[in-house]
Design a protein around this motif. Structure first.
Motif, short mmCIF file in Angstrom:
data_model
loop_
_atom_site.label_atom_id
_atom_site.label_comp_id
_atom_site.label_asym_id
_atom_site.label_seq_id
_atom_site.Cartn_x
_atom_site.Cartn_y
_atom_site.Cartn_z
N GLU A 54 140.03 -51.69 -47.24
CA GLU A 54 138.76 -51.41 -47.91
C GLU A 54 138.64 -49.90 -48.20
O GLU A 54 138.13 -49.49 -49.26
N LEU A 55 139.08 -49.10 -47.22
CA LEU A 55 139.02 -47.65 -47.45
C LEU A 55 139.94 -47.27 -48.62
O LEU A 55 139.57 -46.45 -49.50
N LEU A 56 141.10 -47.86 -48.63
CA LEU A 56 142.04 -47.58 -49.71
C LEU A 56 141.47 -48.03 -51.07
O LEU A 56 141.56 -47.31 -52.08
N LYS A 57 140.86 -49.19 -51.08
CA LYS A 57 140.26 -49.72 -52.30
C LYS A 57 139.12 -48.82 -52.77
O LYS A 57 138.96 -48.54 -53.98
N ALA A 58 138.30 -48.35 -51.79
CA ALA A 58 137.17 -47.48 -52.16
C ALA A 58 137.68 -46.17 -52.73
O ALA A 58 137.12 -45.63 -53.71
N GLU A 59 138.76 -45.63 -52.17
CA GLU A 59 139.32 -44.38 -52.67
C GLU A 59 139.88 -44.58 -54.09
O GLU A 59 139.70 -43.72 -54.99
N GLU A 60 140.54 -45.72 -54.30
CA GLU A 60 141.08 -46.01 -55.62
C GLU A 60 139.95 -46.16 -56.65
O GLU A 60 140.04 -45.66 -57.80
N MET A 61 138.90 -46.85 -56.29
CA MET A 61 137.77 -47.07 -57.20
C MET A 61 137.07 -45.72 -57.52
O MET A 61 136.68 -45.47 -58.68
N SER A 62 136.89 -44.92 -56.48
CA SER A 62 136.22 -43.64 -56.72
C SER A 62 137.09 -42.74 -57.62
O SER A 62 136.59 -42.02 -58.48
N ALA A 63 138.41 -42.82 -57.48
CA ALA A 63 139.29 -42.03 -58.34
C ALA A 63 139.20 -42.55 -59.77
O ALA A 63 139.19 -41.77 -60.75
N LYS A 64 139.11 -43.83 -59.96
CA LYS A 64 138.99 -44.44 -61.28
C LYS A 64 137.66 -44.04 -61.92
O LYS A 64 137.60 -43.71 -63.12
N PHE A 65 136.58 -44.08 -61.11
CA PHE A 65 135.26 -43.70 -61.66
C PHE A 65 135.26 -42.23 -62.04
O PHE A 65 134.65 -41.84 -63.04
N ARG A 66 135.92 -41.43 -61.27
CA ARG A 66 135.97 -40.01 -61.60
C ARG A 66 136.77 -39.79 -62.92
O ARG A 66 136.40 -38.94 -63.73
N ALA A 67 137.82 -40.56 -63.03
CA ALA A 67 138.65 -40.38 -64.22
C ALA A 67 137.89 -40.87 -65.48
O ALA A 67 137.99 -40.24 -66.55
N THR A 68 137.18 -41.90 -65.40
CA THR A 68 136.45 -42.44 -66.54
C THR A 68 135.09 -41.80 -66.70
O THR A 68 134.49 -41.87 -67.78
N GLY A 69 134.55 -41.26 -65.64
CA GLY A 69 133.22 -40.65 -65.69
C GLY A 69 132.10 -41.66 -65.54
O GLY A 69 130.93 -41.34 -65.77
N LYS A 70 132.41 -42.83 -65.27
CA LYS A 70 131.38 -43.86 -65.10
C LYS A 70 130.90 -43.85 -63.65
O LYS A 70 131.63 -43.49 -62.75
N THR A 71 129.70 -44.30 -63.48
CA THR A 71 129.14 -44.43 -62.13
C THR A 71 129.21 -45.89 -61.72
O THR A 71 129.01 -46.78 -62.57
N PRO A 72 129.45 -46.13 -60.44
CA PRO A 72 129.51 -47.52 -60.00
C PRO A 72 128.13 -48.20 -60.12
O PRO A 72 127.11 -47.57 -59.87
N GLN A 73 128.12 -49.47 -60.53
CA GLN A 73 126.89 -50.20 -60.80
C GLN A 73 126.12 -50.48 -59.51
O GLN A 73 124.90 -50.34 -59.50
N LYS A 74 126.77 -50.87 -58.54
CA LYS A 74 126.08 -51.30 -57.32
C LYS A 74 125.37 -50.12 -56.66
O LYS A 74 124.27 -50.27 -56.19
N VAL A 75 125.96 -48.97 -56.69
CA VAL A 75 125.36 -47.84 -56.03
C VAL A 75 124.09 -47.41 -56.78
O VAL A 75 123.09 -47.11 -56.19
N LEU A 76 124.19 -47.43 -58.16
CA LEU A 76 123.00 -47.07 -58.94
C LEU A 76 121.91 -48.07 -58.73
O LEU A 76 120.73 -47.72 -58.74
N GLY A 77 122.28 -49.29 -58.66
CA GLY A 77 121.27 -50.32 -58.44
C GLY A 77 120.55 -50.07 -57.14
O GLY A 77 119.33 -50.27 -57.02
N CYS A 78 121.26 -49.63 -56.15
CA CYS A 78 120.64 -49.37 -54.84
C CYS A 78 119.73 -48.17 -54.95
O CYS A 78 118.64 -48.18 -54.42
N PHE A 79 120.21 -47.12 -55.67
CA PHE A 79 119.36 -45.93 -55.75
C PHE A 79 118.23 -46.09 -56.76
O PHE A 79 117.21 -45.45 -56.63
N GLY A 80 118.50 -46.86 -57.78
CA GLY A 80 117.52 -46.95 -58.84
C GLY A 80 116.35 -47.84 -58.46
O GLY A 80 115.32 -47.75 -59.08
#
Length: 198
Positions: free
Chosen positions: A171-197
């Motif tokens: 899971e840690l590895l997956k989270a690191e991979e996803m965060s690297a992908k989001f950084r590369a694309t500049g998109k924000t993860p949906q679930k996190v925004l939903g939690c904050f929004g």
């Protein structure tokens, strides 16, 4: 038994006066003067030892009968006392024998009871020792089983921990991979925004 002893001590007196009676019977056969002489003639001489018994014959029958009855009475009393003492000694010996038999019988029975008690106690103690040994063996077996069970539980726990650690690492590895992908694309993860929004 008394009669035999009495007859040995007092020989019958009737046999001793037979000498004058025999002389009188033979005198009747002879003529008058000769018969008188023979009846008066003293009996033949005997040895000095028998003179005492001849003197007894010459005494009057009344005094001899009195002495004999007095002596035989004392002798009868003495014999009765001896017989009584003998009987009492036999009774005492019998009593002691019976008491001894009773004591021996009681001692034998007491020894039998003691032996029975010891045998039963030994059997109970042996049974108790066997039960204790069986319990110790069962305790050891149960303790071994519990140790094995505890070891198995520990092994299963370690396996579960390892699985959890493996999942966490993935899971840690997956989270690191996803965060690297989001950084590369500049998109924000949906679930996190939903939690904050929210």
């Amino acid at each position: 038994m008394e009669k035999n002893v009495g007859s040995e001590l007092n020989p019958p007196l009737a046999s001793e006066p037979e000498l004058p009676a025999a002389a009188a019977a033979s005198a009747e056969v002879k003529n008058g003067c000769a018969a008188l002489e023979e009846s008066v003639v003293p009996p033949p001489e005997v040895k000095a030892d028998d003179s005492k018994s001849l003197a007894v014959v010459e005494k009057t029958p009344d005094s001899a009968a009195k002495k004999t009855s007095g002596g035989s009475l004392d002798r009868d009393v003495a014999l009765a006392n001896l017989e009584k003492e003998k009987q009492l000694s036999f009774i005492k010996a019998w009593e002691e024998s019976e008491k001894s038999k009773a004591d021996n019988k009681a001692q034998k029975k007491l020894a039998d009871v003691a032996a029975w008690e010891n045998c039963k106690k030994a059997a109970v103690e042996a049974k108790l020792k066997k039960i204790e040994e069986d319990l110790e063996n069962k305790k050891a077996e149960y303790a071994e089983k519990m140790k094995n069970k505890a070891a198995l539980i520990h092994k299963q726990a370690e396996e579960k921990k390892a699985m959890i650690e493996a999942i966490r690492g993935e899971e840690l590895l997956k989270a690191e991979e996803m965060s690297a992908k989001f950084r590369a694309t500049g998109k924000t993860p949906q679930k996190v925004l939903g939690c904050f929004g929210g």
